[in-house]
Write a protein that holds these residues in place. Structure first.
Motif, PDB file in Angstrom:
ATOM      1  N   GLY A  51      -2.172  30.974  -5.708  1.00 27.87           N
ATOM      2  CA  GLY A  51      -2.913  29.819  -5.194  1.00 27.87           C
ATOM      3  C   GLY A  51      -2.739  29.571  -3.707  1.00 27.87           C
ATOM      4  O   GLY A  51      -3.635  29.064  -3.062  1.00 27.87           O
ATOM      5  N   PHE A  59       1.160  19.621  -8.913  1.00 28.50           N
ATOM      6  CA  PHE A  59      -0.009  20.444  -8.572  1.00 28.50           C
ATOM      7  C   PHE A  59       0.362  21.825  -8.050  1.00 28.50           C
ATOM      8  O   PHE A  59      -0.397  22.766  -8.189  1.00 28.50           O
ATOM      9  N   THR A  60       1.513  21.938  -7.395  1.00 30.54           N
ATOM     10  CA  THR A  60       1.854  23.243  -6.792  1.00 30.54           C
ATOM     11  C   THR A  60       3.291  23.682  -7.059  1.00 30.54           C
ATOM     12  O   THR A  60       3.615  24.849  -6.914  1.00 30.54           O
ATOM     13  N   PRO A 114       4.213  28.534  -5.121  1.00 25.73           N
ATOM     14  CA  PRO A 114       3.062  27.696  -5.466  1.00 25.73           C
ATOM     15  C   PRO A 114       2.533  27.967  -6.873  1.00 25.73           C
ATOM     16  O   PRO A 114       1.365  27.753  -7.153  1.00 25.73           O
ATOM     17  N   THR A 168       0.040  25.961  -9.624  1.00 25.03           N
ATOM     18  CA  THR A 168      -1.384  25.704  -9.373  1.00 25.03           C
ATOM     19  C   THR A 168      -2.321  26.207 -10.465  1.00 25.03           C
ATOM     20  O   THR A 168      -3.218  25.482 -10.915  1.00 25.03           O
TER      21      THR A 168
END
Ligand SMILES: Cc1cc2nc3c(=O)[nH]c(=O)nc-3n(C[C@H](O)[C@H](O)[C@H](O)COP(=O)(O)O)c2cc1C
Length: 345
Positions: free
Chosen positions: A107, A269-270, A296, A299
């Motif tokens: 991501g 989210f990450t 990350p 994601t």
């Protein structure tokens, strides 16, 4: 030295690079208005980067900033991916998503020697980093064509580290800031301080010019940050409604609503803490979940939930990145916003 002298700009206003919400159009508008426009590259392929850089070069020459993340990519782990998907399983069920069809993937990409090769063709005047710095060799390659190097510090210790490792100016990122915390020496969120406390302490600790970021949303905020000793500001959230951004419909709606007053640092989210408007996934799984894989890698598992929800007009699973002060968000051209930010100087 003033920021104008250091970076070759007319106004001490840097438009924050914001990966995922804008490309070159915003950077071009801000640079041509006298500020420093920034192109965020963390979510761009080399081909996409090349065409965005060509667009900026055609309209701004070399007066712009190119921004990169410089994390060390983690090894993918089936165990941690499984744990994260198990935490999200009730939502896959609710939306009828077959989790076995979701591809795993990073991501976001860090700065590499291939990126340095590409940049050397364009020779941007400024290159900024988030999460510390890439290797000394990569930093010196960027400096070969005379680029000024900036990076974010969220503590006095990080500012001193960046000074010792050769940056030209430090972006002091207060806790109010939207998007990812640039923190790189510690993962302890209790180390994070607000802009009003951070900027004067960093100014005292280092000899380099200091740029203030976080919660600055209007001309008075800019003047106050400079009153604290900053040579300029980096503003992100206030630009999110400008027509030159690609901010999604659900993100725009959230920024314009009262819910923008409630943000949180979340890793859902990450995998790294970032500030966004509190929504369903943050409330129910976060804000800081121990089940997330390393940045990350969180994601990809969220992506289909986000797509399904956005398809029906809901931002329940979207990263609604925002700083604590969204009051400066206006649906006006970025050039006008930039000049307005500098109005009290
Ligand atoms: C939507 C969004 C995305 C962001 N993405 C990046 C990024 O790609 N690189 C980066 O260095 N900083 C990023 N940031 C952080 C900004 O550089 C800056 O620290 C922050 O916007 C300043 O605070 P403010 O949002 O209150 O103005 C992002 C911020 C936002 C709001």
């Amino acid at each position: 030295m003033t920021l104008q002298e250091l970076l070759g700009v007319e106004l001490p206003i840097i438009q924050a690079p914001m990966a995922g919400v804008h490309l070159s159009a915003l950077a071009i508008a801000v640079s041509n208005a006298g500020g420093l426009g920034s192109l965020p590259c963390a979510m761009l392929s080399l081909d996409a980067m090349r065409s965005e850089l060509a667009a900026i070069k055609a309209q701004c020459g070399t007066r712009y900033n190119v921004n990169f993340f410089c994390h060390v990519p983690p090894a993918a782990s089936a165990v941690s991916e499984q744990r994260w998907r198990a935490a999200l399983a009730p939502y896959y069920k609710e939306f009828g998503i077959d989790a076995t069809t979701i591809p795993a993937g990073p991501g976001r990409a860090p700065f590499t020697s291939e990126t340095a090769d590409l940049l050397s063709e364009f020779k941007p005047a400024v290159v900024s980093f988030h999460f510390g710095l890439p290797s000394a060799e990569l930093v010196s390659r960027v400096k070969e064509w005379g680029a000024k190097v900036l990076s974010s510090a969220t503590t006095v210790e990080e500012a001193l580290w960046l000074e010792a490792h050769g940056v030209d100016a430090i972006i002091a990122q207060g806790n109010e800031a939207g998007g990812h915390r640039g923190m790189f020496l510690s993962t302890d969120l209790t180390t994070q301080v607000g802009t009003f406390a951070l900027v004067p302490q960093v100014v005292r600790a280092v000899k380099l010019p200091v740029i203030a970021a976080g919660g600055i949303a209007d001309a008075k905020g800019v003047a106050s940050a400079m009153g604290l000793g900053a040579v300029g500001v980096q503003v992100g959230t206030a630009y999110l409604l400008c027509p030159e951004t690609a901010t999604s419909a659900v993100h725009r709606a959230a920024l314009k609503s009262d819910s923008a007053r409630h943000t949180a640092l979340t890793n859902v989210f990450t995998g790294r803490p970032a500030r966004g408007i509190v929504n369903r996934i943050i409330r129910e799984v976060g804000p800081m979940s121990p089940a997330v894989p390393a940045f990350p890698l969180a994601t990809s598992a969220i992506a289909p939930l986000r797509a399904k929800a956005e398809g029906s007009g809901s931002g329940d699973f979207s990263p609604l990145w925002s700083g604590q002060n969204a009051s400066g968000c206006k649906e006006i051209p970025a050039a006008q916003l930039t000049r307005g930010l500098a109005a009290d100087l």
